[in-house]
Scaffold this motif. Sequence first.
Motif, mmCIF file in Angstrom:
data_model
loop_
_atom_site.group_PDB
_atom_site.id
_atom_site.type_symbol
_atom_site.label_atom_id
_atom_site.label_comp_id
_atom_site.label_asym_id
_atom_site.label_seq_id
_atom_site.Cartn_x
_atom_site.Cartn_y
_atom_site.Cartn_z
ATOM 1 N N PHE A 70 -5.703 79.151 -39.390
ATOM 2 C CA PHE A 70 -6.930 79.947 -39.363
ATOM 3 C C PHE A 70 -8.067 79.280 -40.136
ATOM 4 O O PHE A 70 -9.235 79.410 -39.764
ATOM 5 C CB PHE A 70 -6.663 81.369 -39.861
ATOM 6 C CG PHE A 70 -5.934 82.191 -38.836
ATOM 7 C CD1 PHE A 70 -6.567 82.581 -37.660
ATOM 8 C CD2 PHE A 70 -4.607 82.547 -39.016
ATOM 9 C CE1 PHE A 70 -5.902 83.316 -36.697
ATOM 10 C CE2 PHE A 70 -3.930 83.283 -38.061
ATOM 11 C CZ PHE A 70 -4.579 83.667 -36.897
ATOM 12 N N LEU A 71 -7.745 78.529 -41.184
ATOM 13 C CA LEU A 71 -8.797 77.764 -41.862
ATOM 14 C C LEU A 71 -9.335 76.664 -40.949
ATOM 15 O O LEU A 71 -10.542 76.385 -40.951
ATOM 16 C CB LEU A 71 -8.276 77.170 -43.172
ATOM 17 C CG LEU A 71 -8.103 78.141 -44.336
ATOM 18 C CD1 LEU A 71 -7.442 77.443 -45.511
ATOM 19 C CD2 LEU A 71 -9.458 78.730 -44.744
ATOM 20 N N SER A 72 -8.438 76.054 -40.173
ATOM 21 C CA SER A 72 -8.882 75.027 -39.221
ATOM 22 C C SER A 72 -9.783 75.636 -38.154
ATOM 23 O O SER A 72 -10.806 75.040 -37.766
ATOM 24 C CB SER A 72 -7.679 74.358 -38.558
ATOM 25 O OG SER A 72 -6.910 73.666 -39.509
ATOM 26 N N ILE A 73 -9.416 76.802 -37.665
ATOM 27 C CA ILE A 73 -10.248 77.483 -36.664
ATOM 28 C C ILE A 73 -11.604 77.849 -37.261
ATOM 29 O O ILE A 73 -12.653 77.678 -36.617
ATOM 30 C CB ILE A 73 -9.522 78.731 -36.110
ATOM 31 C CG1 ILE A 73 -8.314 78.287 -35.271
ATOM 32 C CG2 ILE A 73 -10.469 79.592 -35.280
ATOM 33 C CD1 ILE A 73 -7.396 79.426 -34.871
ATOM 34 N N ALA A 74 -11.606 78.316 -38.521
ATOM 35 C CA ALA A 74 -12.871 78.662 -39.180
ATOM 36 C C ALA A 74 -13.744 77.420 -39.368
ATOM 37 O O ALA A 74 -14.969 77.460 -39.151
ATOM 38 C CB ALA A 74 -12.592 79.315 -40.532
ATOM 39 N N LEU A 75 -13.122 76.285 -39.750
ATOM 40 C CA LEU A 75 -13.875 75.043 -39.903
ATOM 41 C C LEU A 75 -14.438 74.592 -38.552
ATOM 42 O O LEU A 75 -15.600 74.172 -38.449
ATOM 43 C CB LEU A 75 -12.978 73.952 -40.508
ATOM 44 C CG LEU A 75 -13.601 72.573 -40.692
ATOM 45 C CD1 LEU A 75 -14.801 72.640 -41.650
ATOM 46 C CD2 LEU A 75 -12.566 71.578 -41.190
ATOM 47 N N TRP A 76 -13.633 74.709 -37.518
ATOM 48 C CA TRP A 76 -14.060 74.346 -36.166
ATOM 49 C C TRP A 76 -15.280 75.184 -35.770
ATOM 50 O O TRP A 76 -16.273 74.671 -35.259
ATOM 51 C CB TRP A 76 -12.898 74.587 -35.223
ATOM 52 C CG TRP A 76 -13.108 74.240 -33.776
ATOM 53 C CD1 TRP A 76 -14.194 73.652 -33.199
ATOM 54 C CD2 TRP A 76 -12.175 74.462 -32.733
ATOM 55 N NE1 TRP A 76 -14.006 73.495 -31.854
ATOM 56 C CE2 TRP A 76 -12.755 73.983 -31.536
ATOM 57 C CE3 TRP A 76 -10.910 75.012 -32.670
ATOM 58 C CZ2 TRP A 76 -12.118 74.044 -30.313
ATOM 59 C CZ3 TRP A 76 -10.274 75.058 -31.447
ATOM 60 C CH2 TRP A 76 -10.863 74.579 -30.284
ATOM 61 N N TRP A 77 -15.209 76.460 -36.030
ATOM 62 C CA TRP A 77 -16.304 77.361 -35.684
ATOM 63 C C TRP A 77 -17.558 77.037 -36.510
ATOM 64 O O TRP A 77 -18.666 76.985 -35.989
ATOM 65 C CB TRP A 77 -15.861 78.796 -35.919
ATOM 66 C CG TRP A 77 -16.768 79.849 -35.357
ATOM 67 C CD1 TRP A 77 -17.832 79.681 -34.517
ATOM 68 C CD2 TRP A 77 -16.678 81.239 -35.588
ATOM 69 N NE1 TRP A 77 -18.402 80.875 -34.214
ATOM 70 C CE2 TRP A 77 -17.712 81.866 -34.866
ATOM 71 C CE3 TRP A 77 -15.836 82.038 -36.330
ATOM 72 C CZ2 TRP A 77 -17.919 83.232 -34.886
ATOM 73 C CZ3 TRP A 77 -16.035 83.406 -36.330
ATOM 74 C CH2 TRP A 77 -17.068 83.991 -35.617
ATOM 75 N N ALA A 78 -17.361 76.793 -37.819
ATOM 76 C CA ALA A 78 -18.514 76.490 -38.676
ATOM 77 C C ALA A 78 -19.174 75.185 -38.250
ATOM 78 O O ALA A 78 -20.410 75.087 -38.195
ATOM 79 C CB ALA A 78 -18.071 76.407 -40.137
ATOM 80 N N LEU A 79 -18.350 74.160 -37.969
ATOM 81 C CA LEU A 79 -18.921 72.889 -37.520
ATOM 82 C C LEU A 79 -19.573 73.033 -36.145
ATOM 83 O O LEU A 79 -20.513 72.306 -35.816
ATOM 84 C CB LEU A 79 -17.842 71.797 -37.479
ATOM 85 C CG LEU A 79 -17.359 71.259 -38.824
ATOM 86 C CD1 LEU A 79 -16.184 70.319 -38.615
ATOM 87 C CD2 LEU A 79 -18.493 70.548 -39.553
ATOM 88 N N GLY A 80 -19.068 73.977 -35.357
ATOM 89 C CA GLY A 80 -19.622 74.210 -34.018
ATOM 90 C C GLY A 80 -21.081 74.600 -34.056
ATOM 91 O O GLY A 80 -21.841 74.279 -33.138
ATOM 92 N N THR A 81 -21.507 75.286 -35.112
ATOM 93 C CA THR A 81 -22.921 75.661 -35.223
ATOM 94 C C THR A 81 -23.791 74.459 -35.559
ATOM 95 O O THR A 81 -24.984 74.475 -35.284
ATOM 96 C CB THR A 81 -23.119 76.745 -36.312
ATOM 97 O OG1 THR A 81 -22.698 76.228 -37.563
ATOM 98 C CG2 THR A 81 -22.348 78.002 -35.980
ATOM 99 N N LEU A 82 -23.179 73.394 -36.126
ATOM 100 C CA LEU A 82 -23.948 72.208 -36.496
ATOM 101 C C LEU A 82 -23.947 71.136 -35.407
ATOM 102 O O LEU A 82 -24.992 70.539 -35.121
ATOM 103 C CB LEU A 82 -23.390 71.593 -37.790
ATOM 104 C CG LEU A 82 -23.434 72.460 -39.044
ATOM 105 C CD1 LEU A 82 -22.709 71.768 -40.194
ATOM 106 C CD2 LEU A 82 -24.886 72.731 -39.444
ATOM 107 N N VAL A 83 -22.769 70.864 -34.822
ATOM 108 C CA VAL A 83 -22.673 69.736 -33.882
ATOM 109 C C VAL A 83 -22.210 70.145 -32.494
ATOM 110 O O VAL A 83 -22.044 69.278 -31.633
ATOM 111 C CB VAL A 83 -21.723 68.641 -34.430
ATOM 112 C CG1 VAL A 83 -22.285 68.009 -35.672
ATOM 113 C CG2 VAL A 83 -20.327 69.171 -34.670
ATOM 114 N N GLY A 84 -21.937 71.394 -32.270
ATOM 115 C CA GLY A 84 -21.460 71.844 -30.964
ATOM 116 C C GLY A 84 -19.950 72.067 -30.988
ATOM 117 O O GLY A 84 -19.223 71.460 -31.773
ATOM 118 N N GLY A 85 -19.489 72.969 -30.120
ATOM 119 C CA GLY A 85 -18.087 73.380 -30.110
ATOM 120 C C GLY A 85 -17.113 72.266 -29.817
ATOM 121 O O GLY A 85 -16.068 72.144 -30.459
ATOM 122 N N GLY A 86 -17.412 71.419 -28.829
ATOM 123 C CA GLY A 86 -16.491 70.350 -28.452
ATOM 124 C C GLY A 86 -16.302 69.331 -29.553
ATOM 125 O O GLY A 86 -15.179 68.952 -29.899
#
Length: 139
Positions: A70-86
Motif C-alpha cells: 500500500f505504501l508503493s501504491i501511495a507512492l505510485w499515486w503521488a508520483l502520478g500527479t508529478l510525472v503521469g500514471g504510467g
Amino acid sequence: MTDMPTPSQQKAATTSVGELVGEVSRDLSELMRKELELAKAELADSAKKAGAGAGLLGGAGYAAMMTLLFLSIALWWALGTLVGGGWSGVIVAVLWAIIAGVLYAVGMKRIKSVRGAPRTVETVKEIPEALKRNEENRS
C-alpha cells in the motif's frame, strides 16, 4: 566420635561386588530414563512455544508485505500527479528492482560464506580410526 559403620558401609561390607555393580547399573539406567522423560517434556513445551512464535512472525511478515504494497501504491499515486500514471508506476517498479538486487547480492554473499560444521566433520572422520585402534588393542 564413634567408629560405628554407616549404613552404606555396612551394606558394602555384606554385598558382593557384582551386586553393587548391578545396583549402580540399575540406578544409572533409571536416572537416564528420568532424564529422557524430562528432556521430552521440555522439548514438547519448547516446540509449542516456537510454533506459536513462528505463526506470529508469519503474520507479522504478511502485515509488513501488505504495508509495503500500500505504501508503493501511495507512492505510485503521488508520483502520478508529478510525472503521469504510467511513468510513476515504472519509477516505483525500478525502486523495488534496485532493492531486490541489493538484497539478493547481500544474501548470496552471506550464503557463500557459510561453511557448515567443519569441526564436526573432522571429528566424525576420526571415529572410524578410533574404532580401528580400539579393535587392534583388543587383539
